[in-house]
Write an enzyme that holds these catalytic residues in place. Structure first.
Site, PDB file in Angstrom:
ATOM      1  N   LEU A   8      -4.472  -9.153   5.299  1.00 17.02           N
ATOM      2  CA  LEU A   8      -3.597  -9.400   5.740  1.00 17.02           C
ATOM      3  C   LEU A   8      -2.362  -8.321   5.931  1.00 17.02           C
ATOM      4  O   LEU A   8      -1.900  -7.888   5.077  1.00 17.02           O
ATOM      5  CB  LEU A   8      -2.888 -10.621   5.039  1.00 17.02           C
ATOM      6  CG  LEU A   8      -3.910 -11.716   4.725  1.00 17.02           C
ATOM      7  CD1 LEU A   8      -3.123 -13.015   3.859  1.00 17.02           C
ATOM      8  CD2 LEU A   8      -4.624 -12.258   5.945  1.00 17.02           C
ATOM      9  N   ARG A  15      12.006  -6.813   3.160  1.00 15.23           N
ATOM     10  CA  ARG A  15      12.418  -6.233   2.018  1.00 15.23           C
ATOM     11  C   ARG A  15      12.291  -4.694   2.019  1.00 15.23           C
ATOM     12  O   ARG A  15      12.925  -4.320   1.239  1.00 15.23           O
ATOM     13  CB  ARG A  15      11.747  -6.789   0.703  1.00 15.23           C
ATOM     14  CG  ARG A  15      11.888  -8.261   0.357  1.00 15.23           C
ATOM     15  CD  ARG A  15      11.068  -8.949  -0.345  1.00 15.23           C
ATOM     16  NE  ARG A  15       9.669  -9.282   0.194  1.00 15.23           N
ATOM     17  CZ  ARG A  15       8.918 -10.051  -0.722  1.00 15.23           C
ATOM     18  NH1 ARG A  15       9.008 -10.187  -1.961  1.00 15.23           N
ATOM     19  NH2 ARG A  15       7.762 -10.387   0.253  1.00 15.23           N
ATOM     20  N   THR A  79       1.316 -16.183   4.616  1.00 14.07           N
ATOM     21  CA  THR A  79      -0.152 -15.714   4.426  1.00 14.07           C
ATOM     22  C   THR A  79      -1.102 -17.039   4.930  1.00 14.07           C
ATOM     23  O   THR A  79      -2.330 -16.370   5.330  1.00 14.07           O
ATOM     24  CB  THR A  79      -0.312 -15.479   3.054  1.00 14.07           C
ATOM     25  OG1 THR A  79       0.243 -16.466   2.101  1.00 14.07           O
ATOM     26  CG2 THR A  79       0.491 -14.118   2.545  1.00 14.07           C
ATOM     27  N   GLU A 155       4.182 -20.420  -6.303  1.00  9.65           N
ATOM     28  CA  GLU A 155       5.211 -19.286  -5.809  1.00  9.65           C
ATOM     29  C   GLU A 155       6.449 -19.489  -6.811  1.00  9.65           C
ATOM     30  O   GLU A 155       6.706 -20.328  -7.161  1.00  9.65           O
ATOM     31  CB  GLU A 155       5.693 -19.399  -4.392  1.00  9.65           C
ATOM     32  CG  GLU A 155       4.397 -18.954  -3.673  1.00  9.65           C
ATOM     33  CD  GLU A 155       3.636 -17.591  -4.066  1.00  9.65           C
ATOM     34  OE1 GLU A 155       4.509 -16.654  -3.719  1.00  9.65           O
ATOM     35  OE2 GLU A 155       2.499 -17.491  -4.298  1.00  9.65           O
ATOM     36  N   ASN A 170      -1.046 -14.049  -9.470  1.00 11.73           N
ATOM     37  CA  ASN A 170      -1.925 -13.867  -8.297  1.00 11.73           C
ATOM     38  C   ASN A 170      -1.820 -12.407  -7.939  1.00 11.73           C
ATOM     39  O   ASN A 170      -0.783 -12.194  -7.368  1.00 11.73           O
ATOM     40  CB  ASN A 170      -1.414 -14.767  -7.256  1.00 11.73           C
ATOM     41  CG  ASN A 170      -2.319 -14.598  -5.904  1.00 11.73           C
ATOM     42  OD1 ASN A 170      -3.319 -14.156  -6.070  1.00 11.73           O
ATOM     43  ND2 ASN A 170      -1.885 -15.310  -4.961  1.00 11.73           N
ATOM     44  N   ASN A 377      -7.149  47.171   9.998  1.00 13.19           N
ATOM     45  CA  ASN A 377      -5.667  47.000   9.361  1.00 13.19           C
ATOM     46  C   ASN A 377      -4.627  47.077  10.378  1.00 13.19           C
ATOM     47  O   ASN A 377      -4.458  47.599  11.478  1.00 13.19           O
ATOM     48  CB  ASN A 377      -5.597  48.571   8.967  1.00 13.19           C
ATOM     49  CG  ASN A 377      -4.577  48.653   7.822  1.00 13.19           C
ATOM     50  OD1 ASN A 377      -3.353  48.290   8.082  1.00 13.19           O
ATOM     51  ND2 ASN A 377      -4.736  49.087   6.730  1.00 13.19           N
ATOM     52  N   TYR A 387       2.170  34.775  24.888  1.00 18.18           N
ATOM     53  CA  TYR A 387       2.743  33.688  25.754  1.00 18.18           C
ATOM     54  C   TYR A 387       3.400  34.252  26.973  1.00 18.18           C
ATOM     55  O   TYR A 387       4.299  35.061  26.447  1.00 18.18           O
ATOM     56  CB  TYR A 387       3.533  32.598  24.958  1.00 18.18           C
ATOM     57  CG  TYR A 387       3.986  31.367  25.675  1.00 18.18           C
ATOM     58  CD1 TYR A 387       3.393  30.631  26.284  1.00 18.18           C
ATOM     59  CD2 TYR A 387       5.613  31.378  25.525  1.00 18.18           C
ATOM     60  CE1 TYR A 387       3.892  29.655  27.040  1.00 18.18           C
ATOM     61  CE2 TYR A 387       5.997  30.300  26.206  1.00 18.18           C
ATOM     62  CZ  TYR A 387       5.301  29.287  27.068  1.00 18.18           C
ATOM     63  OH  TYR A 387       5.670  28.116  27.574  1.00 18.18           O
TER      64      TYR A 387
HETATM   65  C1  UD1 Z   1       2.011 -13.265  -1.948  1.00 20.70           C
HETATM   66  C2  UD1 Z   1       1.276 -14.243  -2.549  1.00 20.70           C
HETATM   67  C3  UD1 Z   1       1.768 -14.167  -4.123  1.00 20.70           C
HETATM   68  C4  UD1 Z   1       1.046 -12.936  -4.604  1.00 20.70           C
HETATM   69  C5  UD1 Z   1       1.431 -11.728  -4.036  1.00 20.70           C
HETATM   70  C6  UD1 Z   1       0.273 -10.622  -4.274  1.00 20.70           C
HETATM   71  C7  UD1 Z   1       1.420 -16.126  -1.061  1.00 20.70           C
HETATM   72  C8  UD1 Z   1       2.346 -17.353  -0.442  1.00 20.70           C
HETATM   73  N1  UD1 Z   1       1.962 -15.581  -2.047  1.00 20.70           N
HETATM   74  O1  UD1 Z   1       3.247 -13.058  -2.012  1.00 20.70           O
HETATM   75  O2  UD1 Z   1       1.183 -15.630  -4.585  1.00 20.70           O
HETATM   76  O3  UD1 Z   1       1.288 -13.041  -6.215  1.00 20.70           O
HETATM   77  O4  UD1 Z   1       1.330 -11.820  -2.622  1.00 20.70           O
HETATM   78  O5  UD1 Z   1       1.028  -9.209  -4.059  1.00 20.70           O
HETATM   79  O6  UD1 Z   1       0.704 -15.631  -0.404  1.00 20.70           O
HETATM   80  N2  UD1 Z   1       1.358 -11.370   5.613  1.00 20.70           N
HETATM   81  C9  UD1 Z   1       1.092 -11.809   7.048  1.00 20.70           C
HETATM   82  N3  UD1 Z   1       1.439 -12.642   7.724  1.00 20.70           N
HETATM   83  C10 UD1 Z   1       2.649 -13.255   7.119  1.00 20.70           C
HETATM   84  C11 UD1 Z   1       3.026 -13.116   5.825  1.00 20.70           C
HETATM   85  C12 UD1 Z   1       2.346 -12.236   5.136  1.00 20.70           C
HETATM   86  O7  UD1 Z   1      -0.113 -11.156   7.606  1.00 20.70           O
HETATM   87  O8  UD1 Z   1       3.145 -14.282   8.061  1.00 20.70           O
HETATM   88  C13 UD1 Z   1       0.766 -10.245   5.036  1.00 20.70           C
HETATM   89  C14 UD1 Z   1       1.795  -9.415   4.697  1.00 20.70           C
HETATM   90  O9  UD1 Z   1       1.786  -8.115   5.527  1.00 20.70           O
HETATM   91  C15 UD1 Z   1       1.225  -8.828   3.246  1.00 20.70           C
HETATM   92  C16 UD1 Z   1       0.597  -9.856   2.644  1.00 20.70           C
HETATM   93  O10 UD1 Z   1       0.470 -10.579   3.691  1.00 20.70           O
HETATM   94  O11 UD1 Z   1       0.384  -7.744   3.383  1.00 20.70           O
HETATM   95  C17 UD1 Z   1       1.136 -10.435   1.350  1.00 20.70           C
HETATM   96  O12 UD1 Z   1       2.407 -11.057   2.228  1.00 20.70           O
HETATM   97  P1  UD1 Z   1       3.652 -10.802   1.387  1.00 20.70           P
HETATM   98  O13 UD1 Z   1       4.845 -11.641   2.015  1.00 20.70           O
HETATM   99  O14 UD1 Z   1       4.117  -9.494   0.746  1.00 20.70           O
HETATM  100  O15 UD1 Z   1       3.648 -12.160  -0.025  1.00 20.70           O
HETATM  101  P2  UD1 Z   1       4.192 -11.965  -1.433  1.00 20.70           P
HETATM  102  O16 UD1 Z   1       5.509 -12.545  -1.390  1.00 20.70           O
HETATM  103  O17 UD1 Z   1       4.078 -10.735  -2.024  1.00 20.70           O
HETATM  104 CA    CA Z   2       3.694  -8.728  -1.120  1.00 22.01          CA
END
Ligand code: UD1
Ligand code: CA
Length: 470
Positions: A8, A15, A79, A155, A170, A377, A387
């Protein structure tokens, strides 16, 4: 049984406060997502799906993932939604799907293998990789019943005070069987955030009686999720230390681990010494018994054994043979090759230039697009004029040639083996082997000139009534 990995990487990464997609931020020189892709590939999956968002072009250009398939998540709706977007790209490789996040760059393949073998051994439908966090912060909390059975992941923002105190969290790594994968379509929207949480799939699975478990394995550092610059810095430092410790363990002498930066794909031979402020980047290989003095940066280069790279030298995309000495203050630009026992001294720049065995360019030279033979040398201040304002041209210098100081070689030009070029020459035509080339005006000495000039100046002052011009 098929194995797929879904990574993902479509989150907005707000942030990070950056225009660059979060997963392209680098940890020890490697984009976070690349580090995750590399770990995933070690599992030899049948398919890797990368879920990317609006900035997909940037990601595609930056990431190397042969055979990887991209899936688009148009809007970052969480996610759970991201995994849903990946499903069509999985094709029929759905027996076992490992879900990874693009923002956990320290995750190693070893841990993933252990996790997958636990998942398989226990014939789970859903497995979660969890860890104990010193500060659970924003990680999802692993909620178990009294018997330790996994119930759900909550969460931080949805957790009650009791759940907030849970320190098992997680990692964002999941293993899903066919049936569990189907549940992703049914994940409801989280009202508070307006997103679909993949973590809710765990609760849904255990409610339906699908076998679910969380495995708390490994150390916190490895699962570190990077969401902010501060976390990026911490992850970089952690990985940096890990890499340096590895090389120290293998017999490399590092004088100041706090100021040395070594990228993950670099290799270093035993007994080599790395002084402070050294950066070894990309695919660099260094042999045994070499000395890398302070303030040196070496990128994508192969350095032999017994080599000395003196202070403040930059080497990029080049090869340096055994027992060569380079620097101080030398610049070796891409495409250069320095043969064994050669010496490249201070303020010498090479670009796309081959220097033969035991040849020397000890001071102040620019050698570009040149092929230089053995035992040559190159005198101080030699310059290849490669050039002409439009195109680059080559210079060839045969074995055993002596180029006098302050020579310009106007390319294209050849100096045959064994030839001598007198100091201060501008060589525009080929020099035949074993000949002497001179190209300067014959020296003229006018005797007594200074005394005569003094007399003349004095008489001029007299005419203007002396001293006025002072
Ligand atoms: C997420 C988990 C959390 C876990 C943590 C671990 C969820 C809701 N929460 O939180 O439980 O402890 O990771 O690091 O899953 N992404 C997408 N599409 C989206 C949103 C996110 O592809 O719409 C990808 C992001 O690019 C990232 C990953 O998913 O690589 C995690 O997303 P992020 O927003 O960082 O989740 P956390 O808040 O860290
Ligand atoms: Ca994350």
């Amino acid at each position: 049984m098929s194995l797929s990995c879904v990574i993902l990487a479509a989150g907005l990464g707000t942030r990070m406060k950056s225009d660059l997609p979060k997963v392209l931020h680098k940890v020890c020189g490697i984009p976070m997502l690349q580090a995750v892709v590399n770990a995933a590939r070690k599992l030899r999956p049948d398919r890797i799906v990368l879920v990317v968002g609006k900035q997909r072009e940037l990601i595609r250009d930056a990431i190397e993932c042969e055979g990887g398939v991209y899936a688009l998540q148009k809007e970052a709706k969480g996610t759970g939604h991201a995994l849903r977007c990946a499903k069509p790209a999985l094709g029929d490789f759905r027996d076992l799907t490992v879900v990874l996040s693009g923002d956990t760059p320290l995750l190693g393949a070893e841990t993933l293998r252990r996790f997958l073998s636990l998942h398989r051994k226990n014939t789970n439908e859903v497995s979660v990789l969890s860890f104990r966090a010193k500060n659970p912060g924003a990680y999802g909390r692993i909620v178990r019943d009294r018997t330790g059975r996994l119930l759900s992941i909550v969460e931080q923002r949805d957790a009650d005070p009791v759940q907030l105190r849970i320190d098992e969290v997680n990692s964002g790594v999941y293993a899903l069987g066919r049936n569990a994968l189907e549940l992703v379509d049914g994940i409801p929207m989280n009202k508070a955030k307006g997103e679909f949480y993949l973590t809710d799939l765990v609760g849904a699975a255990s409610e339906r009686g699908l076998k679910a478990a969380a495995y708390c394995i490994g150390e916190e550092e490895e699962f570190m999720g990077v969401n902010t610059r501060e976390e990026l810095y911490r992850a970089s430092q952690a990985l940096r230390k890990r890499i340096i410790d590895k090389w120290i363990g293998r017999g490399v002498n590092v004088l100041d681990a706090g100021s040395v930066f070594i990228h993950p794909d670099v290799s270093i031979g035993r007994e080599t010494t790395i002084y402070p402020n050294v950066h070894l980047e990309g695919n660099t290989r260094i042999g045994r018994n070499s000395l890398i003095y302070p303030n040196v940066r070496i990128r994508n280069s192969v350095i032999g054994g017994g080599v000395v790279i003196k202070d403040s030298t930059v080497i990029e995309d080049s090869r340096v043979g055994d027992r060569v000495s380079v620097g101080p203050f030398a610049r070796i630009r891409p495409g250069s090759e320095i043969g064994e026992n050669a010496k490249i001294g201070n303020f010498v720049e090479l670009k796309n230039t081959t220097v033969g065995k035991a040849s020397k360019a000890s001071h102040l030279s620019y050698l570009g697009d040149a092929v230089i033979g053995k035992n040559v040398n190159i005198g101080a201040g030699t310059i290849t004029c490669n050039y002409d304002g439009v195109r680059k041209h080559a210079t060839e210098i045969g074995d055993g040639v002596f180029i006098g100081s302050d020579t310009q070689l106007v390319a294209p030009v050849r100096v045959g083996a064994g030839a001598y070029v007198g100091a201060g020459a501008t060589i525009t035509e080929d020099v035949p082997p074993c000949s002497l080339a001179l190209s300067r005006v014959k020296q003229l000495n006018i005797e007594g000139w200074t005394l005569k000039r003094k007399l003349k100046v004095r008489s001029m002052k007299f005419k203007t009534k002396g001293g006025k011009r002072r």
